[in-house]
Motif scaffolding. Structure first.
Motif, PDB file in Angstrom:
ATOM      1  N   PRO A  83      -2.263  -0.200   1.788  1.00  0.00           N
ATOM      2  CA  PRO A  83      -1.372   0.317   2.833  1.00  0.00           C
ATOM      3  C   PRO A  83      -2.033   1.171   3.909  1.00  0.00           C
ATOM      4  O   PRO A  83      -1.684   1.058   5.082  1.00  0.00           O
ATOM      5  CB  PRO A  83      -0.343   1.145   2.048  1.00  0.00           C
ATOM      6  N   ARG A  84      -2.991   2.007   3.573  1.00  0.00           N
ATOM      7  CA  ARG A  84      -3.611   2.885   4.571  1.00  0.00           C
ATOM      8  C   ARG A  84      -4.598   2.150   5.468  1.00  0.00           C
ATOM      9  O   ARG A  84      -4.773   2.504   6.624  1.00  0.00           O
ATOM     10  CB  ARG A  84      -4.317   4.049   3.892  1.00  0.00           C
ATOM     11  N   ASN A  85      -5.255   1.116   4.926  1.00  0.00           N
ATOM     12  CA  ASN A  85      -6.292   0.413   5.680  1.00  0.00           C
ATOM     13  C   ASN A  85      -5.975  -1.055   5.924  1.00  0.00           C
ATOM     14  O   ASN A  85      -6.831  -1.801   6.388  1.00  0.00           O
ATOM     15  CB  ASN A  85      -7.636   0.527   4.938  1.00  0.00           C
ATOM     16  N   GLU A  86      -4.789  -1.468   5.554  1.00  0.00           N
ATOM     17  CA  GLU A  86      -4.309  -2.838   5.688  1.00  0.00           C
ATOM     18  C   GLU A  86      -5.148  -3.809   4.863  1.00  0.00           C
ATOM     19  O   GLU A  86      -5.471  -3.501   3.721  1.00  0.00           O
ATOM     20  CB  GLU A  86      -4.165  -3.228   7.148  1.00  0.00           C
ATOM     21  N   TRP A  87      -5.521  -4.970   5.403  1.00  0.00           N
ATOM     22  CA  TRP A  87      -6.165  -6.021   4.618  1.00  0.00           C
ATOM     23  C   TRP A  87      -7.652  -5.759   4.433  1.00  0.00           C
ATOM     24  O   TRP A  87      -8.379  -5.556   5.390  1.00  0.00           O
ATOM     25  CB  TRP A  87      -5.941  -7.387   5.274  1.00  0.00           C
ATOM     26  N   GLN A  88      -8.088  -5.772   3.169  1.00  0.00           N
ATOM     27  CA  GLN A  88      -9.471  -5.511   2.800  1.00  0.00           C
ATOM     28  C   GLN A  88     -10.077  -6.755   2.152  1.00  0.00           C
ATOM     29  O   GLN A  88      -9.401  -7.459   1.408  1.00  0.00           O
ATOM     30  CB  GLN A  88      -9.550  -4.347   1.794  1.00  0.00           C
TER      31      GLN A  88
END
Length: 87
Positions: free
Chosen positions: A27-32
């Motif tokens: 959620p904080r960095n989106e897609w990893q």
């Protein structure tokens, strides 16, 4: 298919784009790209609700994937590969 003795430790939200590239929701960095950086959900219902919301307006395939506890053997094999001398 899941082995009887495998322990589920949580769930990841996985996104597969048209080229087959995988990424994992955080959620904080989106897609990893690294699954270890994705959010590990404890409850499948929460993961499924977030996956459904993420799917809206996204052409990629978004699924909830099981995460199993690593066997000690798996860790031992990885350690041995890392320690092996490079030619």
């Amino acid at each position: 298919m899941q082995d009887q003795d495998e322990v589920v430790v949580g769930y990841l939200i996985q996104r597969e784009d048209a080229e087959g590239e995988l990424s994992f929701w955080e959620p904080r960095n989106e897609w990893q790209e690294d699954p270890n950086e994705g959010k590990l959900y404890e409850k499948v219902e929460e993961a499924e609700a977030d996956a459904k919301a993420l799917q809206e307006g996204d052409d990629a395939t978004i699924t909830v994937e099981l995460v199993f506890e690593a066997d000690d053997e798996d860790w031992d094999e990885e350690d041995e590969e890392e320690e092996a001398p490079k030619a």
